[in-house]
Design a protein around this motif. Sequence first.
Motif, PDB file in Angstrom:
ATOM      1  N   GLU A  13       0.821  -1.205   0.000  1.00 39.56           N
ATOM      2  CA  GLU A  13       0.000   0.000   0.000  1.00 39.56           C
ATOM      3  C   GLU A  13       0.858   1.259   0.000  1.00 39.56           C
ATOM      4  O   GLU A  13       0.612   2.197  -0.762  1.00 39.56           O
ATOM      5  CB  GLU A  13      -0.929   0.000   1.213  1.00 39.56           C
ATOM      6  N   PHE A  14       1.865   1.314   0.873  1.00 35.43           N
ATOM      7  CA  PHE A  14       2.704   2.496   0.957  1.00 35.43           C
ATOM      8  C   PHE A  14       3.467   2.728  -0.347  1.00 35.43           C
ATOM      9  O   PHE A  14       3.724   3.870  -0.727  1.00 35.43           O
ATOM     10  CB  PHE A  14       3.692   2.372   2.117  1.00 35.43           C
ATOM     11  N   ALA A  15       3.833   1.639  -1.013  1.00 32.61           N
ATOM     12  CA  ALA A  15       4.643   1.766  -2.221  1.00 32.61           C
ATOM     13  C   ALA A  15       3.824   2.078  -3.464  1.00 32.61           C
ATOM     14  O   ALA A  15       4.335   2.725  -4.384  1.00 32.61           O
ATOM     15  CB  ALA A  15       5.440   0.478  -2.444  1.00 32.61           C
ATOM     16  N   SER A  16       2.565   1.620  -3.491  1.00 29.19           N
ATOM     17  CA  SER A  16       1.824   1.675  -4.751  1.00 29.19           C
ATOM     18  C   SER A  16       0.589   2.565  -4.727  1.00 29.19           C
ATOM     19  O   SER A  16       0.061   2.889  -5.802  1.00 29.19           O
ATOM     20  CB  SER A  16       1.404   0.255  -5.163  1.00 29.19           C
ATOM     21  N   LEU A  17       0.102   2.957  -3.559  1.00 27.17           N
ATOM     22  CA  LEU A  17      -1.128   3.750  -3.494  1.00 27.17           C
ATOM     23  C   LEU A  17      -0.833   5.209  -3.185  1.00 27.17           C
ATOM     24  O   LEU A  17       0.083   5.531  -2.429  1.00 27.17           O
ATOM     25  CB  LEU A  17      -2.066   3.199  -2.413  1.00 27.17           C
ATOM     26  N   THR A  18      -1.625   6.090  -3.760  1.00 30.86           N
ATOM     27  CA  THR A  18      -1.550   7.507  -3.418  1.00 30.86           C
ATOM     28  C   THR A  18      -2.153   7.720  -2.022  1.00 30.86           C
ATOM     29  O   THR A  18      -2.798   6.830  -1.461  1.00 30.86           O
ATOM     30  CB  THR A  18      -2.333   8.344  -4.425  1.00 30.86           C
ATOM     31  N   ILE A  19      -1.955   8.915  -1.472  1.00 27.77           N
ATOM     32  CA  ILE A  19      -2.550   9.208  -0.174  1.00 27.77           C
ATOM     33  C   ILE A  19      -4.066   9.093  -0.245  1.00 27.77           C
ATOM     34  O   ILE A  19      -4.709   8.543   0.666  1.00 27.77           O
ATOM     35  CB  ILE A  19      -2.122  10.608   0.310  1.00 27.77           C
ATOM     36  N   ALA A  20      -4.672   9.584  -1.320  1.00 27.38           N
ATOM     37  CA  ALA A  20      -6.126   9.484  -1.466  1.00 27.38           C
ATOM     38  C   ALA A  20      -6.569   8.027  -1.446  1.00 27.38           C
ATOM     39  O   ALA A  20      -7.569   7.674  -0.805  1.00 27.38           O
ATOM     40  CB  ALA A  20      -6.574  10.165  -2.759  1.00 27.38           C
ATOM     41  N   GLU A  21      -5.830   7.170  -2.126  1.00 20.57           N
ATOM     42  CA  GLU A  21      -6.179   5.748  -2.146  1.00 20.57           C
ATOM     43  C   GLU A  21      -5.942   5.102  -0.787  1.00 20.57           C
ATOM     44  O   GLU A  21      -6.699   4.222  -0.367  1.00 20.57           O
ATOM     45  CB  GLU A  21      -5.384   5.044  -3.234  1.00 20.57           C
ATOM     46  N   ARG A  22      -4.894   5.529  -0.072  1.00 18.00           N
ATOM     47  CA  ARG A  22      -4.637   4.969   1.254  1.00 18.00           C
ATOM     48  C   ARG A  22      -5.727   5.384   2.237  1.00 18.00           C
ATOM     49  O   ARG A  22      -6.108   4.598   3.112  1.00 18.00           O
ATOM     50  CB  ARG A  22      -3.255   5.392   1.755  1.00 18.00           C
ATOM     51  N   VAL A  23      -6.224   6.601   2.122  1.00 20.10           N
ATOM     52  CA  VAL A  23      -7.338   7.034   2.980  1.00 20.10           C
ATOM     53  C   VAL A  23      -8.556   6.154   2.731  1.00 20.10           C
ATOM     54  O   VAL A  23      -9.182   5.646   3.676  1.00 20.10           O
ATOM     55  CB  VAL A  23      -7.682   8.515   2.727  1.00 20.10           C
ATOM     56  N   ARG A  24      -8.909   5.961   1.475  1.00 18.99           N
ATOM     57  CA  ARG A  24     -10.078   5.124   1.150  1.00 18.99           C
ATOM     58  C   ARG A  24      -9.877   3.694   1.633  1.00 18.99           C
ATOM     59  O   ARG A  24     -10.794   3.076   2.186  1.00 18.99           O
ATOM     60  CB  ARG A  24     -10.321   5.148  -0.361  1.00 18.99           C
ATOM     61  N   THR A  25      -8.681   3.159   1.438  1.00 22.51           N
ATOM     62  CA  THR A  25      -8.399   1.794   1.868  1.00 22.51           C
ATOM     63  C   THR A  25      -8.539   1.659   3.379  1.00 22.51           C
ATOM     64  O   THR A  25      -9.123   0.696   3.882  1.00 22.51           O
ATOM     65  CB  THR A  25      -6.982   1.376   1.432  1.00 22.51           C
ATOM     66  N   GLU A  26      -8.021   2.640   4.124  1.00 26.23           N
ATOM     67  CA  GLU A  26      -8.092   2.569   5.587  1.00 26.23           C
ATOM     68  C   GLU A  26      -9.532   2.703   6.074  1.00 26.23           C
ATOM     69  O   GLU A  26      -9.948   2.012   7.010  1.00 26.23           O
ATOM     70  CB  GLU A  26      -7.220   3.651   6.216  1.00 26.23           C
ATOM     71  N   LEU A  27     -10.317   3.564   5.449  1.00 30.09           N
ATOM     72  CA  LEU A  27     -11.725   3.691   5.823  1.00 30.09           C
ATOM     73  C   LEU A  27     -12.464   2.368   5.612  1.00 30.09           C
ATOM     74  O   LEU A  27     -13.254   1.933   6.463  1.00 30.09           O
ATOM     75  CB  LEU A  27     -12.392   4.798   5.002  1.00 30.09           C
ATOM     76  N   LEU A  28     -12.196   1.721   4.497  1.00 24.65           N
ATOM     77  CA  LEU A  28     -12.849   0.434   4.223  1.00 24.65           C
ATOM     78  C   LEU A  28     -12.371  -0.640   5.198  1.00 24.65           C
ATOM     79  O   LEU A  28     -13.142  -1.499   5.624  1.00 24.65           O
ATOM     80  CB  LEU A  28     -12.570   0.008   2.786  1.00 24.65           C
ATOM     81  N   ARG A  29     -11.101  -0.592   5.566  1.00 24.64           N
ATOM     82  CA  ARG A  29     -10.555  -1.566   6.509  1.00 24.64           C
ATOM     83  C   ARG A  29     -11.230  -1.439   7.878  1.00 24.64           C
ATOM     84  O   ARG A  29     -11.451  -2.438   8.563  1.00 24.64           O
ATOM     85  CB  ARG A  29      -9.044  -1.353   6.633  1.00 24.64           C
ATOM     86  N   LEU A  30     -11.550  -0.228   8.267  1.00 30.22           N
ATOM     87  CA  LEU A  30     -12.121   0.020   9.591  1.00 30.22           C
ATOM     88  C   LEU A  30     -13.650  -0.031   9.604  1.00 30.22           C
ATOM     89  O   LEU A  30     -14.261   0.091  10.666  1.00 30.22           O
ATOM     90  CB  LEU A  30     -11.667   1.397  10.094  1.00 30.22           C
ATOM     91  N   ALA A  31     -14.260  -0.216   8.442  1.00 33.20           N
ATOM     92  CA  ALA A  31     -15.716  -0.098   8.345  1.00 33.20           C
ATOM     93  C   ALA A  31     -16.435  -1.349   8.845  1.00 33.20           C
ATOM     94  O   ALA A  31     -15.994  -2.473   8.629  1.00 33.20           O
ATOM     95  CB  ALA A  31     -16.115   0.184   6.909  1.00 33.20           C
TER      96      ALA A  31
END
Length: 244
Positions: free
Chosen positions: A147-165
Amino acid sequence: MSARPTEDRARIVAAVPLFSGLDPAALAAVAGRVRVDRHEAGQWIVAHGDDDRDVYVIRDGRVRVMLFGETRELILGDLGAGALFGDMSAIDGRPRSASVIALSPVTALVFSPAVFLDLVHRYPPVCDAVLRVLVGRIRHLDDRVHEFASLTIAERVRTELLRLAVPAPGRASRRAVVTPDLTHAEIAARIGAHREAVTRELGALARAGLVEKADGRLVLTDVLALGAGLPSVPEGAAPDGEGA
């Protein structure tokens, strides 16, 4: 923080997944070699760089595993009942790899490093459970590095929101609630970003109608739309969390 009577410790040990494969005699033996500690919310349990090597298994409550840099902090994960931490220092004899703080009142089983290693060697079910924890952490770290290597900050925010949902009520609903309720700074600490960047991205998602506030909680209005274009979202914490 005093230990409960041995029979009470045996009951607590029996309820911990790490020891679920043991027979009653083995459970009683484990109970005789453990202490039970209690920690209040906000109390430090383990500090990064310390030389103590006790191993903890959470009976109830939640803790946060963290690293602190010169300019910002990094949240490695939140752990709940049944989670194991402190084992890495017991295994390799090195200082603590992270800090652990109680998010709520915590009751934990505590083993000396010698006792923990003896239990791993003596009881195959315990060894198997610890191996699953360690492999889970490796998989979790692989996912986060990707994630840190391949995703933008916007994508990491969305990914983290989905992870915590957590899914909202309603069988056909695409809505989900982010839990626990986190500040923008805490989300930033989870994804290796600055608070301002997270605030900017959440604002963009709100304007797009993908997130909203309801009863003080952050709600994802359409998890399928929010996840469009993202790689599959893994579990937020490795099985039984970070090792410290």
